[in-house]
Design an enzyme around this catalytic site. Structure first.
Site, mmCIF file in Angstrom:
data_model
loop_
_atom_site.group_PDB
_atom_site.id
_atom_site.type_symbol
_atom_site.label_atom_id
_atom_site.label_comp_id
_atom_site.label_asym_id
_atom_site.label_seq_id
_atom_site.Cartn_x
_atom_site.Cartn_y
_atom_site.Cartn_z
ATOM 1 N N HIS A 169 -5.572 -9.331 13.489
ATOM 2 C CA HIS A 169 -5.316 -8.334 14.526
ATOM 3 C C HIS A 169 -6.583 -7.762 15.137
ATOM 4 O O HIS A 169 -6.535 -7.147 16.196
ATOM 5 C CB HIS A 169 -4.481 -7.166 13.972
ATOM 6 N N GLY A 177 -4.101 -2.876 13.014
ATOM 7 C CA GLY A 177 -3.290 -3.389 11.907
ATOM 8 C C GLY A 177 -4.072 -3.629 10.629
ATOM 9 O O GLY A 177 -3.876 -4.630 9.948
ATOM 10 N N ASP A 293 3.295 -12.363 4.116
ATOM 11 C CA ASP A 293 4.186 -11.194 4.201
ATOM 12 C C ASP A 293 5.560 -11.539 4.761
ATOM 13 O O ASP A 293 6.404 -10.664 4.923
ATOM 14 C CB ASP A 293 3.533 -10.035 4.978
HETATM 15 O O1 LIG Z 1 0.288 -7.580 7.886
HETATM 16 C C1 LIG Z 1 -0.156 -7.326 8.986
HETATM 17 C C2 LIG Z 1 -0.338 -5.934 9.545
HETATM 18 C C3 LIG Z 1 0.463 -4.918 8.838
HETATM 19 C C4 LIG Z 1 0.530 -3.613 9.583
HETATM 20 C C5 LIG Z 1 0.255 -3.506 10.912
HETATM 21 C C6 LIG Z 1 0.416 -2.295 11.575
HETATM 22 C C7 LIG Z 1 0.849 -1.208 10.887
HETATM 23 C C8 LIG Z 1 1.100 -1.290 9.523
HETATM 24 C C9 LIG Z 1 0.893 -2.507 8.884
HETATM 25 N N1 LIG Z 1 0.989 -2.658 7.540
HETATM 26 C C10 LIG Z 1 1.790 -1.948 6.761
HETATM 27 O O2 LIG Z 1 2.621 -1.190 7.191
HETATM 28 C C11 LIG Z 1 1.651 -2.177 5.340
HETATM 29 C C12 LIG Z 1 0.503 -2.723 4.812
HETATM 30 C C13 LIG Z 1 0.418 -2.865 3.425
HETATM 31 C C14 LIG Z 1 1.461 -2.508 2.602
HETATM 32 C C15 LIG Z 1 2.594 -1.994 3.195
HETATM 33 C C16 LIG Z 1 3.724 -1.625 2.344
HETATM 34 F F1 LIG Z 1 3.855 -0.328 2.357
HETATM 35 F F2 LIG Z 1 4.810 -2.194 2.880
HETATM 36 F F3 LIG Z 1 3.529 -2.084 1.103
HETATM 37 C C17 LIG Z 1 2.719 -1.806 4.532
HETATM 38 N N2 LIG Z 1 -0.530 -8.279 9.839
HETATM 39 O O3 LIG Z 1 -0.424 -9.582 9.482
HETATM 40 ZN ZN LIG Z 2 1.327 -9.717 8.576
#
Ligand SMILES: O=C(CCc1ccccc1NC(=O)c1cccc(C(F)(F)F)c1)NO
Ligand SMILES: [Zn+2]
Length: 403
Positions: A169, A177, A293
């Site tokens: 990102h 992100g 994921d």
């Molecule tokens: O995984 C991502 C980005 C993930 C992301 C983007 C924008 C806002 C939030 C996130 N990530 C999470 O919400 C997130 C990241 C780690 C762990 C968790 C959990 F709470 F689900 F475990 C949630 N890109 O491939």
């Molecule tokens: Zn992701």
């Protein structure tokens, strides 16, 4: 040490290949596929793991993944190469110096009110915090991807792996992100010093927007992203109609999928789209972001994949026999992510693994089944046959016009 590096896991039955004069097996040909011996580079070192363990959203994921790969005896099937952190100058081959200087400044500042206007401008703040160590871990992850790409460019290997990379990102002048430095763009730029046409494939749950943005106006890098696309789901880009601009028109491919996607639909779409990409773009090198994921059990709770489809996607790319750079990415159920990337590492090294997780430091994380494989959840796959058919039809039409 119980896990002798040279002994494959007790039940592992290496897959044999008949050698040139037709006989199978023998001590040195326990390999499948076209990779010559030890032509897989695996980027890793103790410093690298401890730095990447500090990545906030995936604590200790680097070490947990490495430990499972080691426990299965896979290190002896690869060349383990220690990386260096990417330098400021290397990082600024893509990122703006203003952004990176701001990132460095904020990471050294422990004032809780440090997020000034400039910080916000660069996407640094409460959703992408610039905490102590963020710059270091991001520059080590990026150094790992650059080291892997360098070994492909030098011809020292045909496949190179950095499971701590894949931060798709990050933009030229902004974090997004939880991605701060786009190691993938840096790796592709490195590959472009040797290869004229480089393909980027992204099988993470989320749209690989940072990589797409970097190369949307060029025909030298084609980006193909398979991701969940639905109102309000991050990052919100990556629709079918998003196909590139200017000279890059037609060289951006997006495969939007719905909630609950399972292995069968995911791999069916992947194979159909990549068959056309191979014919129309004919890449000289491939970079694949293997974000995990989308797996069943991930806290993202969106797709319902198992490691079987993600590993089949990588096997598909391996069969092209062009230089391949494999990177990590998302993956927040950490034991499942380790299972996935270990499974993929076994595919790349042509090694059959026992499904019994071997005894090792993090064994207890794999309970209660202690099985390498995961099962899908019982949520419905909302990707109807007509949605799948329409996506494939639209993409083949878009690619048809490619010169
Ligand atoms: O995984 C991502 C980005 C993930 C992301 C983007 C924008 C806002 C939030 C996130 N990530 C999470 O919400 C997130 C990241 C780690 C762990 C968790 C959990 F709470 F689900 F475990 C949630 N890109 O491939
Ligand atoms: Zn992701």
């Amino acid at each position: 040490e119980e896990n002798d590096q040279n002994v494959l896991h007790k039940d592992a039955s290496p897959v044999y290949q008949t050698d040139v004069n037709g006989d199978t097996g023998g001590s040195n040909t326990i390999r499948k596929g076209l990779l010559p011996e030890k032509k897989v580079v695996y980027v890793c070192s103790a410093d690298f793991l401890s730095e990447c363990d500090r990545i906030a959203k995936v604590p200790f994921r680097a070490s947990i993944t490495h430990a499972l790969i080691e426990a299965y005896g896979l290190l002896s099937r690869m060349s383990v190469v220690p990386p260096k952190p990417a330098t400021f100058e290397e990082i600024c081959h893509f990122h703006s110096t203003d952004y990176i200087e701001c990132l460095q400044r904020l990471c050294q500042d422990d004032d809780p009110d440090k997020y000034d206007e400039e910080a916000e401008e660069f996407g640094l703040g409460y959703d992408c915090p610039a905490d102590e160590g963020v710059y270091d871990s991001a520059s080590w992850a990026a150094g790992g991807t650059l080291t892997a790409a360098e070994h492909l460019v030098s011809g020292q290997c045909s496949v190179a792996i950095n499971w701590a990379g894949g931060w798709h990102h990050a933009k030229r002048d902004s974090a997004a992100g939880f991605c701060y430095i786009n190691d993938i763009v840096l790796g592709i730029l490195k590959l472009r010093t040797k290869y004229d046409r480089v393909l980027y494939v992204d099988i993470d749950l989320h749209h690989g927007d940072g990589v797409e943005d970097a190369f949307c106006a060029t025909s030298k890098v084609m980006t193909v992203s398979f991701h969940k696309y639905s109102p309000g789901f991050f990052p919100g880009t990556g629709n079918l109609s998003d196909t590139g601009i200017g000279k890059g028109a037609g060289y951006t491919v997006n495969v939007p999928l719905n909630e609950g996607c399972q292995d069968e639909n995911f791999y069916r779409v992947f194979e159909k789209v990549m068959d056309i990409v191979k014919i129309k773009f004919d890449p000289e090198a491939v970079v694949c972001q293997c974000g995990a994921d989308g797996l069943a059990g991930d806290p993202m709770d969106s797709f319902n994949l198992t490691t079987l489809s993600l590993a089949k996607c990588v096997q598909y790319l391996l069969n092209w026999s062009v230089p391949l750079l494999l990177l990590g990415g998302g993956g927040y159920h950490i034991p499942n992510t380790a299972r996935c990337w270990t499974h993929i590492t076994s595919v790349v090294t042509g090694t059959k693994l026992s499904s019994d997780i071997p005894e090792h430091r993090y064994f207890t994380l794999y309970g209660p089944d202690y099985d390498l494989m995961i099962s899908p959840g019982n949520r419905a796959d909302t990707n109807t046959p007509s949605h799948i058919k329409n996506v494939i039809a639209q993409i083949s039409e878009n690619l048809e016009n490619l010169q």
